[in-house]
Design a protein around this motif. Structure first.
Motif, PDB file in Angstrom:
ATOM      1  N   ARG A 199      14.023  56.702  79.029  1.00 37.80           N
ATOM      2  CA  ARG A 199      15.638  57.022  78.403  1.00 37.80           C
ATOM      3  C   ARG A 199      16.568  55.944  78.835  1.00 37.80           C
ATOM      4  O   ARG A 199      17.368  55.494  78.250  1.00 37.80           O
ATOM      5  N   LEU A 200      16.812  55.073  80.255  1.00 38.31           N
ATOM      6  CA  LEU A 200      17.317  54.095  80.300  1.00 38.31           C
ATOM      7  C   LEU A 200      17.010  52.925  79.466  1.00 38.31           C
ATOM      8  O   LEU A 200      17.961  52.371  78.797  1.00 38.31           O
ATOM      9  N   ARG A 201      15.479  52.977  78.963  1.00 33.78           N
ATOM     10  CA  ARG A 201      15.467  51.764  78.613  1.00 33.78           C
ATOM     11  C   ARG A 201      16.271  52.168  76.408  1.00 33.78           C
ATOM     12  O   ARG A 201      16.313  51.535  76.326  1.00 33.78           O
ATOM     13  N   ALA A 202      15.321  53.062  76.553  1.00 33.43           N
ATOM     14  CA  ALA A 202      16.589  53.581  74.736  1.00 33.43           C
ATOM     15  C   ALA A 202      18.231  53.459  74.849  1.00 33.43           C
ATOM     16  O   ALA A 202      18.324  53.344  73.770  1.00 33.43           O
ATOM     17  N   ALA A 203      18.237  54.195  76.196  1.00 38.01           N
ATOM     18  CA  ALA A 203      20.416  53.554  75.965  1.00 38.01           C
ATOM     19  C   ALA A 203      20.777  52.196  76.015  1.00 38.01           C
ATOM     20  O   ALA A 203      21.720  52.393  75.529  1.00 38.01           O
ATOM     21  N   GLY A 204      20.405  51.379  76.307  1.00 36.37           N
ATOM     22  CA  GLY A 204      20.174  49.960  76.161  1.00 36.37           C
ATOM     23  C   GLY A 204      21.107  49.788  77.190  1.00 36.37           C
ATOM     24  O   GLY A 204      22.099  48.427  77.120  1.00 36.37           O
ATOM     25  N   TRP A 205      20.924  50.782  78.301  1.00 36.18           N
ATOM     26  CA  TRP A 205      22.548  50.018  79.060  1.00 36.18           C
ATOM     27  C   TRP A 205      21.516  48.706  80.141  1.00 36.18           C
ATOM     28  O   TRP A 205      20.220  48.842  80.559  1.00 36.18           O
ATOM     29  N   ALA A 206      22.441  48.098  80.638  1.00 32.98           N
ATOM     30  CA  ALA A 206      22.296  46.891  81.419  1.00 32.98           C
ATOM     31  C   ALA A 206      22.791  47.676  83.087  1.00 32.98           C
ATOM     32  O   ALA A 206      23.591  47.085  83.507  1.00 32.98           O
ATOM     33  N   ALA A 207      21.465  48.033  83.401  1.00 33.01           N
ATOM     34  CA  ALA A 207      22.139  48.877  84.419  1.00 33.01           C
ATOM     35  C   ALA A 207      20.327  48.365  85.886  1.00 33.01           C
ATOM     36  O   ALA A 207      20.086  48.378  85.196  1.00 33.01           O
ATOM     37  N   ARG A 208      22.019  48.246  87.206  1.00 31.99           N
ATOM     38  CA  ARG A 208      20.096  48.045  87.886  1.00 31.99           C
ATOM     39  C   ARG A 208      19.467  49.241  88.694  1.00 31.99           C
ATOM     40  O   ARG A 208      20.787  50.153  88.190  1.00 31.99           O
ATOM     41  N   ILE A 209      18.439  49.386  88.643  1.00 29.80           N
ATOM     42  CA  ILE A 209      17.672  50.454  89.292  1.00 29.80           C
ATOM     43  C   ILE A 209      16.829  50.819  90.184  1.00 29.80           C
ATOM     44  O   ILE A 209      16.091  49.723  90.685  1.00 29.80           O
ATOM     45  N   VAL A 210      17.549  51.420  91.163  1.00 30.71           N
ATOM     46  CA  VAL A 210      16.424  51.640  91.892  1.00 30.71           C
ATOM     47  C   VAL A 210      16.638  53.044  92.368  1.00 30.71           C
ATOM     48  O   VAL A 210      16.778  53.940  92.396  1.00 30.71           O
ATOM     49  N   LEU A 211      15.011  53.404  92.160  1.00 36.44           N
ATOM     50  CA  LEU A 211      14.159  54.852  92.768  1.00 36.44           C
ATOM     51  C   LEU A 211      13.863  54.732  93.782  1.00 36.44           C
ATOM     52  O   LEU A 211      12.599  53.418  93.898  1.00 36.44           O
TER      53      LEU A 211
END
Length: 253
Positions: A199-211
């Motif tokens: 979903r993050l990919r589909a949203a197109g957000w240029a966000a860093r992810i820490v999981l």
């Protein structure tokens, strides 16, 4: 035998009443999680209200907070402003409040599908004078269309199975006492991570992810992270894996 950290919560809750302390300890020895029995936890020095509305914060997620701090500070240097930080699965608010205690100028939002957990997070945020915007959301569905996306998305979504444990002292029965669906994902050991990344990919957000992926094996994590254009694993402690990646490669606003 009661874990020393958990016993400290019971001692604090008893407030010097020996009979009450004995009663609290007895409940824990009979199988109730100490955080619920005490009605509180301590996380990175913060006293937080805890009850059955939310998952009891695992002590190991303090390591996740360290990684988020490192990445958030790097983004702040890059952006020349405080980053917008989103916690996915905010629960009782423990992780965001720990970050706020160290970086109060960052802008914090917490998402959770569970309205009851959000109520508890709001109570904890108020007790620590934290500006934590809380949204009820199934994955990213509750994010307002007109709101600027976050710079950093982090979280400790449910992962693993009944056999994937930090230690034997917190067995499957311990996690069974948590709110439904807050301990293990349905559909596979990384099912929630997989869907969030999609979903993050589909949203197109240029966000860093820490999981946080906890104690899951690296090949399994690699399959989960495969859709990301860029990612790596860090191990803040041997045997524990935290993913740091980019949802999409694009200029940050």
């Amino acid at each position: 035998m009661i874990d020393p950290q958990a016993d400290a919560w019971l001692v604090e809750a008893a407030g010097g009443d020996i009979e009450r302390l004995q009663s609290l300890r007895r409940r824990v020895l009979e199988g109730e999680p100490a955080g619920y029995v005490a009605g509180l936890i301590r996380f990175r020095g913060l006293r937080l209200k805890m009850d059955r509305r939310a998952f009891i914060t695992d002590s190991e997620t303090s390591l996740l907070v360290d990684v988020v701090l490192e990445q958030g500070r790097a983004l702040q240097r890059e952006l020349h402003r405080p980053p917008r930080v989103l916690e996915f699965g905010v629960g009782a608010g423990s992780l965001s409040l720990a970050l706020h205690a160290l970086e109060p100028e960052w802008r914090y939002t917490g998402l959770d599908v569970d309205a009851a957990a959000l109520e508890l997070a709001a109570e904890n945020a108020a007790s620590h004078a934290c500006r934590l915007d809380l949204l009820q959301s199934d994955y990213l569905d509750g994010w307002p269309d007109d709101r600027t996306p976050p710079d950093l998305v982090f979280g400790d979504p449910p992962w693993g199975s009944r056999e994937d444990l930090y230690d034997a002292g917190r067995d499957a029965a311990y996690y069974d006492a948590m709110p439904p669906a807050s301990a293990y994902p349905h559909g596979g050991r990384t099912a929630i991570h997989d869907e969030l990344l999609r979903r993050l990919r589909a949203a197109g957000w240029a966000a860093r992810i820490v999981l946080n992926y906890g104690v899951l094996p690296e090949p399994l994590i690699a399959r989960s992270a495969a859709p990301l254009p860029q990612w790596r694993l860090v191990h803040p402690k041997p045997g524990i894996s935290v993913l740091v990646g980019e949802a999409n490669i694009a200029p940050r606003p």
